[in-house]
Design an enzyme around this catalytic site. Sequence first.
Site, short mmCIF file in Angstrom:
data_model
loop_
_atom_site.label_atom_id
_atom_site.label_comp_id
_atom_site.label_asym_id
_atom_site.label_seq_id
_atom_site.Cartn_x
_atom_site.Cartn_y
_atom_site.Cartn_z
N SER A 7 0.85 -1.20 0.00
CA SER A 7 0.00 0.00 0.00
C SER A 7 0.88 1.24 0.00
O SER A 7 1.64 1.49 0.94
CB SER A 7 -0.90 0.01 1.24
OG SER A 7 -1.40 1.32 1.41
N HIS A 32 -1.10 -1.19 -4.39
CA HIS A 32 -2.41 -0.98 -3.75
C HIS A 32 -2.55 0.51 -3.45
O HIS A 32 -1.76 1.08 -2.70
CB HIS A 32 -2.50 -1.82 -2.47
CG HIS A 32 -3.83 -1.73 -1.78
ND1 HIS A 32 -4.93 -2.46 -2.17
CD2 HIS A 32 -4.24 -0.96 -0.73
CE1 HIS A 32 -5.96 -2.16 -1.39
NE2 HIS A 32 -5.57 -1.25 -0.50
N ASP A 34 -4.78 3.57 -2.07
CA ASP A 34 -5.88 3.85 -1.14
C ASP A 34 -6.41 5.26 -1.30
O ASP A 34 -5.75 6.24 -0.95
CB ASP A 34 -5.37 3.68 0.30
CG ASP A 34 -5.16 2.21 0.65
OD1 ASP A 34 -6.13 1.44 0.51
OD2 ASP A 34 -4.04 1.85 1.04
N MET A 36 -9.13 8.04 -0.22
CA MET A 36 -10.00 8.37 0.92
C MET A 36 -10.58 9.76 0.76
O MET A 36 -9.86 10.68 0.35
CB MET A 36 -9.20 8.33 2.22
CG MET A 36 -8.50 7.01 2.45
SD MET A 36 -7.56 7.07 3.98
CE MET A 36 -6.76 5.46 3.92
N HIS A 65 -8.31 1.08 -4.28
CA HIS A 65 -9.27 0.82 -3.20
C HIS A 65 -9.96 2.14 -2.85
O HIS A 65 -9.37 3.02 -2.24
CB HIS A 65 -8.48 0.26 -2.00
CG HIS A 65 -9.31 0.02 -0.77
ND1 HIS A 65 -8.74 -0.21 0.46
CD2 HIS A 65 -10.65 -0.02 -0.58
CE1 HIS A 65 -9.70 -0.38 1.36
NE2 HIS A 65 -10.86 -0.26 0.76
N MET A 67 -12.19 4.30 -0.81
CA MET A 67 -12.87 4.46 0.48
C MET A 67 -13.59 5.80 0.41
O MET A 67 -13.25 6.77 1.10
CB MET A 67 -11.85 4.43 1.62
CG MET A 67 -11.35 3.02 1.91
SD MET A 67 -9.80 3.02 2.81
CE MET A 67 -8.66 3.13 1.43
N MET A 136 -11.44 -5.93 4.81
CA MET A 136 -10.73 -5.05 5.74
C MET A 136 -10.46 -5.79 7.04
O MET A 136 -11.37 -6.32 7.66
CB MET A 136 -11.54 -3.79 6.03
CG MET A 136 -11.75 -2.85 4.85
SD MET A 136 -10.28 -2.43 3.92
CE MET A 136 -9.23 -1.73 5.21
N GLY A 143 -3.07 3.75 7.83
CA GLY A 143 -2.12 2.65 7.78
C GLY A 143 -1.61 2.36 9.19
O GLY A 143 -1.89 3.12 10.13
N ASP A 174 -6.65 -6.64 3.83
CA ASP A 174 -6.15 -5.26 3.88
C ASP A 174 -6.15 -4.70 5.30
O ASP A 174 -7.20 -4.41 5.85
CB ASP A 174 -7.03 -4.39 2.96
CG ASP A 174 -6.45 -3.01 2.76
OD1 ASP A 174 -5.35 -2.74 3.26
OD2 ASP A 174 -7.11 -2.19 2.08
N GLY A 176 -3.00 -4.26 8.69
CA GLY A 176 -2.33 -4.94 9.80
C GLY A 176 -1.62 -6.23 9.44
O GLY A 176 -1.35 -7.05 10.33
C1 DX5 Z 1 -6.51 1.29 5.37
C2 DX5 Z 1 -6.03 1.04 3.96
C3 DX5 Z 1 -4.93 0.03 3.89
C4 DX5 Z 1 -3.71 0.46 4.64
C5 DX5 Z 1 -2.91 -0.75 4.96
O1 DX5 Z 1 -7.55 2.16 5.36
O2 DX5 Z 1 -7.08 0.56 3.16
O3 DX5 Z 1 -4.65 -0.34 2.57
O4 DX5 Z 1 -2.94 1.38 3.95
O5 DX5 Z 1 -1.84 -0.35 5.73
P1 DX5 Z 1 -1.13 -1.30 6.79
O6 DX5 Z 1 -0.60 -2.48 6.05
O7 DX5 Z 1 -0.06 -0.42 7.35
O8 DX5 Z 1 -2.16 -1.69 7.82
ZN ZN Z 2 -6.58 -0.44 1.17
#
Ligand code: DX5
Ligand code: ZN
Length: 215
Positions: A7, A32, A34, A36, A65, A67, A136, A143, A174, A176
């Site tokens: 990501s 990936h 993200d 938002m 992705h 969001m 998720m 992140g 996706d 952690g």
């Molecule tokens: C969270 C995102 C993830 C995130 C993952 O809202 O959708 O893609 O960046 O980051 P890590 O791997 O650090 O949890």
């Molecule tokens: Zn994501």
Amino acid sequence: MPIIAPSLLSANFLNLEADCKMLNESEADWYHLDVMDGRFVPNISFGPMLVSFFRKATTKVCDVHLMIEEPGKFAEQFKNAGADVLSVHIEACPHLHRNIQQIKSMGMKAGVAVNPHTPVETLQDVLADIDLVCMMSVNPGFGGQKFIHHTLKKIKTLRQMIDEKGLKVLIEIDGGVTLENAGTIVAAGADVLVAGNTVFSAQDPKATIAQLKKL
Ligand code: DX5
Ligand code: ZN
């Protein structure tokens, strides 16, 4: 072997060129990305403009992705920006089937993302129409959060649903994902591992990607 999708949210935005070069030389399969909007999730990241720069920086799959609320309004912009996979949140889509049709008709792979509280059973009637489920394993928005353990149960249930129908839908996890829990996640039935913090805060990101890939 899992598909590894770092990501870029955790990349160094002052030097994205270096991080893209690192990813391109690594065993990572996908980027990936993200997106938002500060409404669907309590954070704002980036939009189609940055996706189009990532598109120019790599030949790897651009896995976007969303969001965001009303993702249907922006699908075309992300197609034009170069997205290969476009995922929308089930929680943001009262007319999910229409969103999926729209994405497919534009020639992209369609993904549906589900928040930690959303049962995977709600995907039953769209599973045959999609290419990927972005499950998720943290609450979306940031992140570097901790993996929610209950996700493992959801992965197993979804794996069974997909296999029973004889489908090829990919299960993407996706949030952690670490070197410590990735093996268990893959064993539960995941196909794609997203990893932000684990890759970009590593001493040796390329070696970390290679380790994830070996699982
Ligand atoms: C969270 C995102 C993830 C995130 C993952 O809202 O959708 O893609 O960046 O980051 P890590 O791997 O650090 O949890
Ligand atoms: Zn994501």
